[in-house]
Write an enzyme that holds these catalytic residues in place. Structure first.
Site, mmCIF file in Angstrom:
data_model
loop_
_atom_site.group_PDB
_atom_site.id
_atom_site.type_symbol
_atom_site.label_atom_id
_atom_site.label_comp_id
_atom_site.label_asym_id
_atom_site.label_seq_id
_atom_site.Cartn_x
_atom_site.Cartn_y
_atom_site.Cartn_z
ATOM 1 N N ARG A 113 0.832 -1.219 0.000
ATOM 2 C CA ARG A 113 0.000 0.000 0.000
ATOM 3 C C ARG A 113 0.860 1.260 0.000
ATOM 4 N NH1 ARG A 113 -1.919 1.801 4.538
ATOM 5 N NH2 ARG A 113 -2.407 -0.225 5.416
ATOM 6 N N TYR A 166 -16.414 16.020 -15.273
ATOM 7 C CA TYR A 166 -16.749 14.623 -15.026
ATOM 8 C C TYR A 166 -17.791 14.572 -13.901
ATOM 9 C CZ TYR A 166 -16.338 9.724 -14.073
ATOM 10 O OH TYR A 166 -16.633 8.397 -13.889
ATOM 11 N N ASP A 171 -7.715 18.240 -14.700
ATOM 12 C CA ASP A 171 -8.078 16.878 -15.094
ATOM 13 C C ASP A 171 -7.808 16.795 -16.597
ATOM 14 O OD1 ASP A 171 -9.351 14.578 -16.011
ATOM 15 O OD2 ASP A 171 -11.075 14.767 -14.676
ATOM 16 N N LYS A 212 -8.695 5.365 -18.958
ATOM 17 C CA LYS A 212 -9.095 5.820 -20.284
ATOM 18 C C LYS A 212 -7.907 5.682 -21.253
ATOM 19 C CE LYS A 212 -12.726 6.682 -17.853
ATOM 20 N NZ LYS A 212 -13.072 7.984 -17.329
HETATM 21 C C1 LIG Z 1 -13.454 8.555 -16.106
HETATM 22 C C2 LIG Z 1 -13.086 9.937 -15.708
HETATM 23 C C3 LIG Z 1 -12.781 10.253 -14.369
HETATM 24 C C4 LIG Z 1 -12.875 9.227 -13.259
HETATM 25 O O1 LIG Z 1 -11.981 8.215 -13.409
HETATM 26 P P1 LIG Z 1 -12.228 6.681 -12.910
HETATM 27 O O2 LIG Z 1 -11.013 5.979 -13.374
HETATM 28 O O3 LIG Z 1 -13.509 6.229 -13.539
HETATM 29 O O4 LIG Z 1 -12.359 6.737 -11.426
HETATM 30 C C5 LIG Z 1 -12.421 11.551 -14.079
HETATM 31 N N1 LIG Z 1 -12.363 12.502 -15.039
HETATM 32 C C6 LIG Z 1 -12.655 12.243 -16.326
HETATM 33 C C7 LIG Z 1 -12.583 13.342 -17.333
HETATM 34 C C8 LIG Z 1 -13.032 10.955 -16.704
HETATM 35 O O5 LIG Z 1 -13.342 10.698 -17.981
#
Ligand SMILES: *Cc1c(COP(=O)(O)O)cnc(C)c1O
Length: 371
Positions: free
Chosen positions: A47, A99, A171, A196
């Site tokens: 961890r 998001y 982000d 992603k």
């Molecule tokens: C999918 C996504 C998230 C969250 O990520 P997870 O891996 O699903 O927890 C945050 N910001 C954006 C722009 C996303 O597409």
């Protein structure tokens, strides 16, 4: 060194024990210590850190032009750790289009963490200026945004935040570091859902935060260590493997999405196409300055409303009706339905994650679904 080269070589030194060229996956949760109890190779417990995750983190820091990176078990876990590293009483500015779970996190959990927040249109610098308060400690942007593909001026937002003594976070999930590197534009940290584009194959969940500054990284690392949103070794390995092909994949995603966007923009049933690569997009000029290509995500709206949008989803054959993005396969989503009752997404909007298929096949699929 260029991005493509770093993405392939950083964290890729052959294994010391076996000389294997592909990196080993260390699944061990615990690591042997010397007789005096000091760790033999710097690792103690999974961890806190592990060798596979360390390789991933060195690659992430290099490709984002950061000083330090932390890998997480999910993107939202990475975002939450940043928020949880703030002091109680801090005010946070979030984008009005972001998001969805970020807004749910703010609404449901910020009060418990004694954080306050406001939502603001990040593409409107005057609105951001007015919304910044003396107690604002974090300005959080998302560009391009989900699902409206809004583009905000990252260099100007970084200056605005820093003038007021706030941190600037981005982000960067939709663009990926192959196309946009916010730290080079002044951001203090970049967050990714590595689920992603970085993973890239719809088969791994993960998150990352890359930092321009070590002090902040230490605070967030403490949150990860004690609150536990660490990446697993296997997931770290899959994301690292995804990074090796990121630059090549993003070129094809971007070319394909441009073809699809041009097709949609000229289709009589389509009311609006939101893609920063189109000159008609309000953020096009800023996107051209801060991105090297426009990515694989876009959304569009149907003239005839919600039912027409849902009918298109039911008719596509290559575009799979599913949420998420960034994989090799193309996806289509009625985003308002996925977000649920509190959504602010237009009911006639469909979001596409344009994959790596041949663009003629993708356009033909949409053409038959729209007819
Ligand atoms: C999918 C996504 C998230 C969250 O990520 P997870 O891996 O699903 O927890 C945050 N910001 C954006 C722009 C996303 O597409």
């Amino acid at each position: 060194m260029h991005f493509e080269t770093k993405a392939i070589h950083v964290g890729a030194q052959p294994d010391e024990a076996t000389s294997s060229v592909a990196p080993p996956i260390h699944l061990s949760t615990t690591f042997e210590r010397a007789a005096d109890s000091t760790p033999l190779h710097g690792f103690t417990y999974v961890r806190e850190g592990n060798p596979t995750q360390s390789r991933l983190e060195s690659a992430l820091a290099a490709i984002e032009s950061g000083r330090h990176a932390l890998a997480f078990g999910s993107g939202i876990g990475a975002a939450a750790a940043v928020l949880q590293a703030l002091q109680p009483g801090a005010h946070v500015l979030l984008p009005d289009d972001s998001y969805y779970a970020m807004r749910v996190m703010a609404h449901d959990f910020f009060p418990k963490w004694q954080l306050t927040y406001d939502l603001v249109a990040m593409e409107d610098l005057d609105a951001v200026r007015r919304a910044l308060k003396p107690e604002t400690k974090l300005l959080w942007a998302e560009s391009p945004s989900n699902p409206l593909m809004k583009v905000c001026d990252l260099a100007s937002l970084a200056r605005l935040a820093h003038d007021r003594g706030a941190l600037f976070a981005v982000d960067g999930t939709f663009a990926s570091p192959a196309l946009q590197r916010p730290i080079e534009l002044g951001a203090d940290l970049v967050m990714h859902s590595t689920t992603k584009y970085l993973g890239g194959h719809s088969d791994v969940a993960g998150g990352a935060v890359v930092f321009a500054n070590d002090a902040l990284a230490e605070k967030v690392e403490h949150v990860r260590h004690i609150l536990g949103a660490t990446a697993s070794p296997f997931n770290s390995w899959l994301v690292l493997r995804g990074i090796r092909t990121l630059a090549a994949r993003m070129r094809v995603h971007s070319d394909n999405a441009m073809r699809v966007a041009q097709f949609l923009a000229s289709h009589p049933q389509v009311e609006a196409t939101h893609y920063p690569g189109l000159p008609s997009h309000p953020g096009h000029e800023i996107a051209r300055k801060q991105m090297s290509a426009f990515g694989g995500m876009l959304s569009f709206r149907l003239r005839e409303g919600r039912e027409a949008a849902i009918a298109v989803v039911s008719k596509t054959k290559l575009f799979i009706s599913a949420t998420s993005l960034g994989g090799t396969e193309s996806l289509i989503e009625h985003r308002a339905s996925s977000e649920g009752p509190a959504t602010t997404t237009p009911e006639n909007l469909l979001r596409l994650s344009v994959g790596l298929e041949h663009p003629d096949d993708l356009v033909a699929d949409l053409e038959q679904a729209l007819s």
